[in-house]
Design a protein around this motif. Structure first.
Motif, PDB file in Angstrom:
ATOM      1  N   TYR A  14     -64.629 -12.221  -6.969  1.00  0.00           N
ATOM      2  CA  TYR A  14     -65.687 -12.552  -7.938  1.00  0.00           C
ATOM      3  C   TYR A  14     -65.144 -12.184  -9.304  1.00  0.00           C
ATOM      4  CZ  TYR A  14     -70.497 -12.702  -9.823  1.00  0.00           C
ATOM      5  OH  TYR A  14     -71.638 -13.001 -10.526  1.00  0.00           O
ATOM      6  N   PHE A  15     -64.835 -13.190 -10.135  1.00  0.00           N
ATOM      7  CA  PHE A  15     -64.084 -12.876 -11.342  1.00  0.00           C
ATOM      8  C   PHE A  15     -64.453 -13.779 -12.518  1.00  0.00           C
ATOM      9  CE2 PHE A  15     -61.996 -16.225  -9.183  1.00  0.00           C
ATOM     10  CZ  PHE A  15     -61.192 -16.921 -10.073  1.00  0.00           C
ATOM     11  N   SER A  16     -64.333 -13.185 -13.690  1.00  0.00           N
ATOM     12  CA  SER A  16     -64.600 -13.879 -14.941  1.00  0.00           C
ATOM     13  C   SER A  16     -63.286 -14.036 -15.687  1.00  0.00           C
ATOM     14  CB  SER A  16     -65.592 -13.055 -15.773  1.00  0.00           C
ATOM     15  OG  SER A  16     -65.887 -13.701 -16.983  1.00  0.00           O
ATOM     16  N   ASP A  17     -63.096 -15.205 -16.316  1.00  0.00           N
ATOM     17  CA  ASP A  17     -61.858 -15.411 -17.060  1.00  0.00           C
ATOM     18  C   ASP A  17     -62.031 -16.530 -18.082  1.00  0.00           C
ATOM     19  OD1 ASP A  17     -59.079 -15.162 -17.764  1.00  0.00           O
ATOM     20  OD2 ASP A  17     -58.734 -14.423 -15.745  1.00  0.00           O
ATOM     21  N   ILE A  18     -60.967 -16.776 -18.831  1.00  0.00           N
ATOM     22  CA  ILE A  18     -60.947 -17.830 -19.846  1.00  0.00           C
ATOM     23  C   ILE A  18     -60.196 -19.036 -19.291  1.00  0.00           C
ATOM     24  CG2 ILE A  18     -60.302 -18.429 -22.212  1.00  0.00           C
ATOM     25  CD1 ILE A  18     -62.256 -16.127 -22.124  1.00  0.00           C
ATOM     26  N   TYR A  19     -60.755 -20.227 -19.495  1.00  0.00           N
ATOM     27  CA  TYR A  19     -60.116 -21.464 -19.031  1.00  0.00           C
ATOM     28  C   TYR A  19     -59.987 -22.446 -20.188  1.00  0.00           C
ATOM     29  CZ  TYR A  19     -60.966 -19.441 -14.528  1.00  0.00           C
ATOM     30  OH  TYR A  19     -60.961 -18.573 -13.476  1.00  0.00           O
ATOM     31  N   ALA A  20     -58.927 -23.259 -20.129  1.00  0.00           N
ATOM     32  CA  ALA A  20     -58.642 -24.229 -21.185  1.00  0.00           C
ATOM     33  C   ALA A  20     -58.974 -25.637 -20.715  1.00  0.00           C
ATOM     34  CB  ALA A  20     -57.163 -24.138 -21.570  1.00  0.00           C
ATOM     35  N   SER A  21     -59.294 -26.518 -21.686  1.00  0.00           N
ATOM     36  CA  SER A  21     -59.654 -27.897 -21.371  1.00  0.00           C
ATOM     37  C   SER A  21     -58.422 -28.760 -21.092  1.00  0.00           C
ATOM     38  CB  SER A  21     -60.446 -28.514 -22.532  1.00  0.00           C
ATOM     39  OG  SER A  21     -59.656 -28.541 -23.716  1.00  0.00           O
ATOM     40  N   ARG A  49     -60.055 -26.838 -26.064  1.00  0.00           N
ATOM     41  CA  ARG A  49     -61.284 -26.052 -26.055  1.00  0.00           C
ATOM     42  C   ARG A  49     -61.197 -25.008 -24.936  1.00  0.00           C
ATOM     43  NH1 ARG A  49     -61.089 -27.580 -30.117  1.00  0.00           N
ATOM     44  NH2 ARG A  49     -62.341 -29.051 -31.323  1.00  0.00           N
ATOM     45  N   PHE A  50     -61.911 -23.895 -25.139  1.00  0.00           N
ATOM     46  CA  PHE A  50     -61.875 -22.806 -24.169  1.00  0.00           C
ATOM     47  C   PHE A  50     -63.289 -22.442 -23.723  1.00  0.00           C
ATOM     48  CE2 PHE A  50     -58.138 -22.366 -26.822  1.00  0.00           C
ATOM     49  CZ  PHE A  50     -57.125 -22.123 -25.907  1.00  0.00           C
ATOM     50  N   VAL A  51     -63.408 -22.017 -22.464  1.00  0.00           N
ATOM     51  CA  VAL A  51     -64.676 -21.501 -21.962  1.00  0.00           C
ATOM     52  C   VAL A  51     -64.426 -20.205 -21.206  1.00  0.00           C
ATOM     53  CG1 VAL A  51     -65.825 -23.735 -21.736  1.00  0.00           C
ATOM     54  CG2 VAL A  51     -64.567 -22.798 -19.782  1.00  0.00           C
ATOM     55  N   SER A  52     -65.429 -19.348 -21.229  1.00  0.00           N
ATOM     56  CA  SER A  52     -65.459 -18.196 -20.341  1.00  0.00           C
ATOM     57  C   SER A  52     -66.245 -18.626 -19.110  1.00  0.00           C
ATOM     58  CB  SER A  52     -66.154 -17.030 -21.048  1.00  0.00           C
ATOM     59  OG  SER A  52     -66.530 -16.044 -20.101  1.00  0.00           O
ATOM     60  N   ALA A  53     -65.703 -18.387 -17.922  1.00  0.00           N
ATOM     61  CA  ALA A  53     -66.399 -18.804 -16.702  1.00  0.00           C
ATOM     62  C   ALA A  53     -66.245 -17.747 -15.618  1.00  0.00           C
ATOM     63  CB  ALA A  53     -65.846 -20.138 -16.196  1.00  0.00           C
ATOM     64  N   GLY A  95     -52.537 -11.988 -26.368  1.00  0.00           N
ATOM     65  CA  GLY A  95     -53.314 -10.750 -26.288  1.00  0.00           C
ATOM     66  C   GLY A  95     -54.806 -10.993 -26.343  1.00  0.00           C
ATOM     67  N   GLU A  96     -55.208 -12.053 -27.030  1.00  0.00           N
ATOM     68  CA  GLU A  96     -56.636 -12.390 -27.163  1.00  0.00           C
ATOM     69  C   GLU A  96     -57.145 -13.229 -25.982  1.00  0.00           C
ATOM     70  OE1 GLU A  96     -58.932 -11.809 -29.838  1.00  0.00           O
ATOM     71  OE2 GLU A  96     -57.516 -10.349 -30.621  1.00  0.00           O
ATOM     72  N   CYS A  97     -56.333 -13.380 -24.941  1.00  0.00           N
ATOM     73  CA  CYS A  97     -56.741 -14.033 -23.686  1.00  0.00           C
ATOM     74  C   CYS A  97     -56.786 -15.560 -23.768  1.00  0.00           C
ATOM     75  CB  CYS A  97     -58.114 -13.542 -23.208  1.00  0.00           C
ATOM     76  SG  CYS A  97     -58.175 -11.769 -22.976  1.00  0.00           S
ATOM     77  N   LEU A  98     -56.241 -16.152 -24.840  1.00  0.00           N
ATOM     78  CA  LEU A  98     -56.309 -17.612 -24.979  1.00  0.00           C
ATOM     79  C   LEU A  98     -55.006 -18.304 -24.578  1.00  0.00           C
ATOM     80  CD1 LEU A  98     -58.265 -17.772 -28.356  1.00  0.00           C
ATOM     81  CD2 LEU A  98     -59.179 -18.081 -26.049  1.00  0.00           C
ATOM     82  N   ALA A  99     -53.861 -17.788 -25.025  1.00  0.00           N
ATOM     83  CA  ALA A  99     -52.592 -18.465 -24.768  1.00  0.00           C
ATOM     84  C   ALA A  99     -52.228 -18.498 -23.279  1.00  0.00           C
ATOM     85  CB  ALA A  99     -51.465 -17.801 -25.561  1.00  0.00           C
ATOM     86  N   GLY A 100     -52.757 -17.547 -22.516  1.00  0.00           N
ATOM     87  CA  GLY A 100     -52.475 -17.524 -21.081  1.00  0.00           C
ATOM     88  C   GLY A 100     -53.573 -18.155 -20.243  1.00  0.00           C
ATOM     89  N   ALA A 101     -54.557 -18.784 -20.903  1.00  0.00           N
ATOM     90  CA  ALA A 101     -55.683 -19.372 -20.168  1.00  0.00           C
ATOM     91  C   ALA A 101     -55.210 -20.493 -19.252  1.00  0.00           C
ATOM     92  CB  ALA A 101     -56.723 -19.897 -21.154  1.00  0.00           C
ATOM     93  N   LEU A 102     -55.761 -20.528 -18.070  1.00  0.00           N
ATOM     94  CA  LEU A 102     -55.427 -21.537 -17.080  1.00  0.00           C
ATOM     95  C   LEU A 102     -56.189 -22.831 -17.383  1.00  0.00           C
ATOM     96  CD1 LEU A 102     -53.753 -21.527 -14.409  1.00  0.00           C
ATOM     97  CD2 LEU A 102     -55.875 -21.010 -13.206  1.00  0.00           C
ATOM     98  N   TYR A 103     -55.516 -23.974 -17.243  1.00  0.00           N
ATOM     99  CA  TYR A 103     -56.228 -25.254 -17.267  1.00  0.00           C
ATOM    100  C   TYR A 103     -57.190 -25.235 -16.080  1.00  0.00           C
ATOM    101  CZ  TYR A 103     -56.841 -30.341 -16.669  1.00  0.00           C
ATOM    102  OH  TYR A 103     -57.365 -31.601 -16.502  1.00  0.00           O
ATOM    103  N   TRP A 104     -58.470 -25.493 -16.332  1.00  0.00           N
ATOM    104  CA  TRP A 104     -59.493 -25.204 -15.317  1.00  0.00           C
ATOM    105  C   TRP A 104     -59.248 -25.935 -13.999  1.00  0.00           C
ATOM    106  CZ3 TRP A 104     -62.766 -28.956 -13.337  1.00  0.00           C
ATOM    107  CH2 TRP A 104     -62.828 -30.168 -14.040  1.00  0.00           C
TER     108      TRP A 104
END
Length: 322
Positions: free
Chosen positions: A169-176, A238-242, A191-200
């Protein structure tokens, strides 16, 4: 390690809001539990969601990227003295903050002995930290899988340490979209959790490869960067927290669709259980579920909270949690 161990001393040091986004208000039980957590732990904590699932009494929980320990100390109260919470983090400074306050929290909670532990290590290599196969009921993670270069290794290790029927059960940042090499090498954006965001969409394929059930989306909210220079550098992505939930469903639990009735026995969710974005179970109400959801409920810690019976030939099964 440098960013979270040295550069960031409090949440106000962040350059974007990615690590402090909440998709929905905190439940009362969590708000009450949070009041008992030491102020230094809360001040040094960075997360993009709430990773407190339901039905936690006496569970063994592992927190990947536990940071200063906020979620571990919240969960410590919710699993009770018979439960156990392990936090693992790669950053020595964060682990030290978490460890420093174990005695304070156990006294605050009225526990005879600690039900939390904190380890320094990598979530891609849980075996190196001594974590055994099938040793946890739940694995959580709050906004840190994006910091790992090898996401598949993280999910593979989480799957390994979960018991059959266990949940991630986890929360993370995803990219469009998949991010460019230039964005992925930007130190601040990483470091801000955006550059490593996974394509959803890649989450779905990785989860399937590892062996998890299809991801169930719980909540989502858009990320606004609020920094013109960084926005221009990123471009039109675009980024979302999910928040997602994944289950380790054993083959023996797989059958056809079913009808389920929630018995209302989960503390704090007696009237209804909002399981994910598609399924809300109300006490005493018959709900048709597909084979995937039926297998999840049948094999997981939720099994005792539901009456589950095979659907009749004419029963209609709605779209599943995926």
């Amino acid at each position: 390690q440098d960013y979270y161990g040295k550069r960031l001393q409090k949440s106000e040091d962040l350059k974007t809001n990615a690590c402090i986004t909440l998709a929905r208000p905190l439940p009362k039980a969590v708000r009450d539990a949070l009041e008992h957590v030491h102020e230094e732990v809360v001040a040094r904590y960075y997360g993009c969601g709430l990773v407190i699932p339901e039905c936690l009494a006496s569970c063994r929980i592992l927190d990947l990227g536990s940071g200063s320990g906020r979620d571990c100390y919240l969960l410590s109260q919710l699993v009770g003295e018979q439960g156990h919470v392990t936090g693992i983090d790669m950053t020595e400074g964060q682990v030290e903050v978490a460890k420093k306050h174990i005695a304070y929290h156990m006294e605050k909670f009225g526990y005879q002995k600690p039900n939390v532990e904190f380890l320094q290590g990598y979530m891609e290599k849980l075996g190196d930290a001594g974590l055994a196969d099938e040793s946890y009921d739940i694995v959580i993670s709050n906004c840190v899988i994006n910091l790992a270069p090898d996401k598949r290794a993280v999910l593979q290790e989480a799957y390994r340490v979960l018991k059959p029927g266990g949940e991630m059960y986890f929360s993370d940042i995803y990219a469009s979209q998949r991010l460019s090499e230039a964005v992925r090498k930007h130190r601040v954006l990483w470091g801000e959790c955006l550059a490593g965001a996974l394509y959803w969409k890649d989450l779905y394929s990785i989860a399937e490869e590892v062996g998890f059930s299809p991801p169930c989306l719980v909540t989502t909210s858009p990320i606004t960067i609020g920094n013109k220079e960084l926005e221009d550098f990123i471009g039109d992505c675009r980024f979302v927290s999910a928040t997602f939930r994944l289950f380790k469903v054993p083959g023996s639990s797989r059958a056809g669709p079913a009808q389920v009735i929630y018995n209302g026995g989960i503390v704090g969710h007696e009237r209804e259980l909002v399981f994910d974005a598609n399924f809300t179970f109300k006490e005493g109400e018959v709900v048709d579920v597909d084979a995937e959801m039926a297998a999840i409920l049948r094999s997981s810690r939720f099994a005792e909270e539901f009456l589950i019976r095979a659907s009749g030939a004419n029963a209609t099964a709605p779209q599943g949690c995926c």
